[in-house]
Write a protein that holds these residues in place. Structure first.
Motif, PDB file in Angstrom:
ATOM      1  N   ALA A 101      48.750  15.770  14.188  1.00 34.49           N
ATOM      2  CA  ALA A 101      49.392  15.330  14.086  1.00 34.49           C
ATOM      3  C   ALA A 101      49.136  14.852  12.403  1.00 34.49           C
ATOM      4  CB  ALA A 101      50.440  13.455  14.259  1.00 34.49           C
ATOM      5  N   PHE A 102      49.703  14.428  11.784  1.00 34.44           N
ATOM      6  CA  PHE A 102      49.089  14.371   9.919  1.00 34.44           C
ATOM      7  C   PHE A 102      49.999  13.375   8.721  1.00 34.44           C
ATOM      8  CE2 PHE A 102      51.660  17.355   9.857  1.00 34.44           C
ATOM      9  CZ  PHE A 102      52.181  18.076   8.736  1.00 34.44           C
ATOM     10  N   ASP A 103      49.017  13.446   7.909  1.00 30.06           N
ATOM     11  CA  ASP A 103      50.165  12.553   6.881  1.00 30.06           C
ATOM     12  C   ASP A 103      50.728  12.938   6.060  1.00 30.06           C
ATOM     13  OD1 ASP A 103      49.752  11.173   4.154  1.00 30.06           O
ATOM     14  OD2 ASP A 103      48.825   9.514   5.458  1.00 30.06           O
ATOM     15  N   ARG A 104      51.703  13.109   5.680  1.00 28.35           N
ATOM     16  CA  ARG A 104      52.448  13.227   4.920  1.00 28.35           C
ATOM     17  C   ARG A 104      51.748  13.466   3.295  1.00 28.35           C
ATOM     18  NH1 ARG A 104      58.923  11.964   5.991  1.00 28.35           N
ATOM     19  NH2 ARG A 104      58.972  13.807   5.371  1.00 28.35           N
ATOM     20  N   ARG A 105      51.843  13.197   2.828  1.00 25.29           N
ATOM     21  CA  ARG A 105      51.488  12.650   1.777  1.00 25.29           C
ATOM     22  C   ARG A 105      50.137  13.781   1.750  1.00 25.29           C
ATOM     23  NH1 ARG A 105      53.804  10.780  -1.140  1.00 25.29           N
ATOM     24  NH2 ARG A 105      55.573   8.956  -1.009  1.00 25.29           N
ATOM     25  N   ALA A 132      44.648  19.658   8.088  1.00 25.47           N
ATOM     26  CA  ALA A 132      45.627  20.035   9.788  1.00 25.47           C
ATOM     27  C   ALA A 132      46.335  21.531   9.654  1.00 25.47           C
ATOM     28  CB  ALA A 132      46.993  19.140  10.231  1.00 25.47           C
ATOM     29  N   PHE A 133      47.148  21.749   8.674  1.00 27.33           N
ATOM     30  CA  PHE A 133      47.751  22.486   8.478  1.00 27.33           C
ATOM     31  C   PHE A 133      47.767  23.602   6.563  1.00 27.33           C
ATOM     32  CE2 PHE A 133      50.024  20.694  11.658  1.00 27.33           C
ATOM     33  CZ  PHE A 133      50.200  22.070  12.870  1.00 27.33           C
ATOM     34  N   ARG A 134      47.985  22.669   6.283  1.00 26.15           N
ATOM     35  CA  ARG A 134      47.441  23.343   4.681  1.00 26.15           C
ATOM     36  C   ARG A 134      47.193  21.929   4.124  1.00 26.15           C
ATOM     37  NH1 ARG A 134      53.847  22.556   2.907  1.00 26.15           N
ATOM     38  NH2 ARG A 134      52.294  22.297   0.905  1.00 26.15           N
ATOM     39  N   LEU A 135      47.147  22.551   2.581  1.00 25.83           N
ATOM     40  CA  LEU A 135      46.712  21.519   1.717  1.00 25.83           C
ATOM     41  C   LEU A 135      47.903  20.749   1.037  1.00 25.83           C
ATOM     42  CD1 LEU A 135      44.303  23.870   1.156  1.00 25.83           C
ATOM     43  CD2 LEU A 135      44.627  22.943  -1.271  1.00 25.83           C
ATOM     44  N   PRO A 136      47.389  19.249   0.603  1.00 26.10           N
ATOM     45  CA  PRO A 136      49.210  18.795   0.402  1.00 26.10           C
ATOM     46  C   PRO A 136      49.571  19.294  -1.196  1.00 26.10           C
ATOM     47  CG  PRO A 136      47.178  17.932  -0.304  1.00 26.10           C
ATOM     48  CD  PRO A 136      46.417  18.970   0.337  1.00 26.10           C
ATOM     49  N   ALA A 137      50.727  19.128  -1.467  1.00 25.85           N
ATOM     50  CA  ALA A 137      51.528  18.898  -2.964  1.00 25.85           C
ATOM     51  C   ALA A 137      50.523  18.641  -4.084  1.00 25.85           C
ATOM     52  CB  ALA A 137      52.711  19.231  -3.345  1.00 25.85           C
ATOM     53  N   ARG A 176      55.762   8.460   6.833  1.00 27.58           N
ATOM     54  CA  ARG A 176      54.369   8.599   7.283  1.00 27.58           C
ATOM     55  C   ARG A 176      53.092   9.605   7.518  1.00 27.58           C
ATOM     56  NH1 ARG A 176      50.446   3.369   7.114  1.00 27.58           N
ATOM     57  NH2 ARG A 176      49.336   4.425   6.453  1.00 27.58           N
ATOM     58  N   THR A 177      54.236  10.191   8.926  1.00 22.99           N
ATOM     59  CA  THR A 177      53.011  10.937  10.229  1.00 22.99           C
ATOM     60  C   THR A 177      54.262  12.113  10.443  1.00 22.99           C
ATOM     61  OG1 THR A 177      51.925   8.795  10.659  1.00 22.99           O
ATOM     62  CG2 THR A 177      52.302  10.951  12.150  1.00 22.99           C
ATOM     63  N   ALA A 178      53.901  13.161  10.372  1.00 18.60           N
ATOM     64  CA  ALA A 178      54.538  14.119  10.859  1.00 18.60           C
ATOM     65  C   ALA A 178      53.695  14.564  12.308  1.00 18.60           C
ATOM     66  CB  ALA A 178      54.855  15.459   9.315  1.00 18.60           C
ATOM     67  N   THR A 223      60.024  14.689  -2.588  1.00 23.43           N
ATOM     68  CA  THR A 223      59.994  15.678  -2.684  1.00 23.43           C
ATOM     69  C   THR A 223      58.874  16.391  -2.345  1.00 23.43           C
ATOM     70  OG1 THR A 223      61.612  16.172  -3.997  1.00 23.43           O
ATOM     71  CG2 THR A 223      60.586  17.718  -3.447  1.00 23.43           C
ATOM     72  N   THR A 224      57.550  15.544  -2.556  1.00 24.16           N
ATOM     73  CA  THR A 224      56.417  16.654  -2.443  1.00 24.16           C
ATOM     74  C   THR A 224      55.705  16.194  -0.724  1.00 24.16           C
ATOM     75  OG1 THR A 224      55.331  15.027  -2.846  1.00 24.16           O
ATOM     76  CG2 THR A 224      56.305  17.130  -4.435  1.00 24.16           C
ATOM     77  N   VAL A 225      56.300  14.760  -0.178  1.00 27.15           N
ATOM     78  CA  VAL A 225      55.682  14.982   1.089  1.00 27.15           C
ATOM     79  C   VAL A 225      56.023  15.680   1.606  1.00 27.15           C
ATOM     80  CG1 VAL A 225      56.063  12.617   0.892  1.00 27.15           C
ATOM     81  CG2 VAL A 225      57.945  13.502   1.947  1.00 27.15           C
TER      82      VAL A 225
END
Length: 327
Positions: free
Chosen positions: A111-115, A139-144, A85-87, A35-37
């Protein structure tokens, strides 16, 4: 005489305990992490506004003051380019006046790591049509699960990574948030296409001079930590024109931009919903399953004790000669 606790309910209780434990473990270790990726597919638009900005019309070199401006940042996911793994997201950022005159524009594919949210070098990334820009940091925002610490953040206008530091906790629209800030620049961001009249940049003694745009940015974001979603952004941006001797000759843009109140409320509501879902899958459902499993285990234990006690009482009530005959 049958035992006080029939075998079929005991079997159902054991099955129920096993089911609850399995569901709790699956939600905590499987459902919640997925859910958090960061998602492959996304459409998100944010607007930063300033009621009074200064900008230079580089076509006429006329300086405008007190002009309302809006920076519209639209981010779209490219799900076919990503994987588990990557978005890959594409961002379009357009800075315009209220009358629709464009002041600045930037575009990037990252491209960035989804976690972790950290940029990775793949999948046709570029910044303003330049594939050679190395994108690093967030890349864009902080992770969960954002933490109260510093993070590296990539700035697409400056085309470089800037250290973003945690400042403090603050409440935004009733939501607990972490406040982060980074400041970077002035950095050379563009060369003007050709020499400009010296009078346009305060150098009347020079017929034409070469100038470049330099930009400095201070950006503050308020992030709901469980979801990692930004609920408010505030940006101080100042652009100037410099001659090759590094002397500032003219202001090109100067404004304080911030997320509108309506969007802050909308982003806070979105983050609150996401936070509740994360807590539900990671903590509340596993906890409820664990408590129910404990209750069923207690019922099973009581039933087992009752069954053994009934069996013992039955054995004591049988006469000794019956026991002998039974032997």
């Amino acid at each position: 005489m049958k035992g006080a606790f029939p075998r079929s309910p005991r079997t159902l209780l054991l099955a129920g305990i096993a089911f609850l434990v399995t569901v709790g473990v699956l939600f905590h270790f499987y459902v919640s992490p997925r859910t958090t990726v960061l998602p492959l597919e996304l459409t998100r638009i944010q607007r930063l506004v300033s009621p009074s900005a200064t900008y230079l019309d580089t076509a006429t070199f006329r300086l405008h003051r007190g002009v309302p401006v809006q920076n519209t940042v639209a981010v779209y996911g490219d799900p076919r380019a990503g994987d588990d793994r990557t978005a890959v997201w594409v961002e379009f950022s357009s800075l315009d006046t209220r009358d629709g005159e464009r002041v600045d524009y930037h575009e990037r594919r990252t491209a960035f790591d989804r976690r972790t949210g950290l940029a990775v070098d793949c999948c046709g990334g570029y910044v303003d049509e330049d594939p050679g820009v190395r994108q690093s940091g967030l890349a864009f925002r902080l992770p969960a699960g954002a933490e109260p610490r510093s993070y590296p953040m990539f700035d697409p206008v400056l085309r470089r990574e800037a250290p973003m530091r945690f400042e403090r906790e603050e409440t935004v629209e009733g939501l607990r948030t972490y406040r982060y800030t980074y400041a970077a620049g002035p950095v050379k961001t563009a060369d003007l296409p050709g020499p400009v009249p010296g009078t346009s940049v305060g150098m009347p003694g020079e017929p034409r001079v070469a100038v470049a745009r330099y930009t400095e940015i201070t950006r503050t974001i308020w992030v709901e930590p469980e979801s990692g979603l930004t609920v408010r952004t505030q940006e101080r941006r100042r652009d100037t024109l410099r001659t090759p001797d590094q002397v500032e000759r003219q202001v090109a843009f100067d404004a304080d931009l911030t997320t509108s109140a309506a969007e802050v409320r909308a982003f806070a509501d979105e983050a609150a919903r996401f936070r509740r879902w994360i807590l539900l899958t990671r903590e509340w459902i596993p906890l409820a399953c664990g408590l129910l499993a404990v209750v069923l285990a207690a019922v099973y234990r009581i039933g087992t004790r009752t069954r053994r006690s009934a069996a013992a009482q039955h054995q004591q009530q049988v006469p000794r000669h019956d026991l002998a005959n039974a032997g």
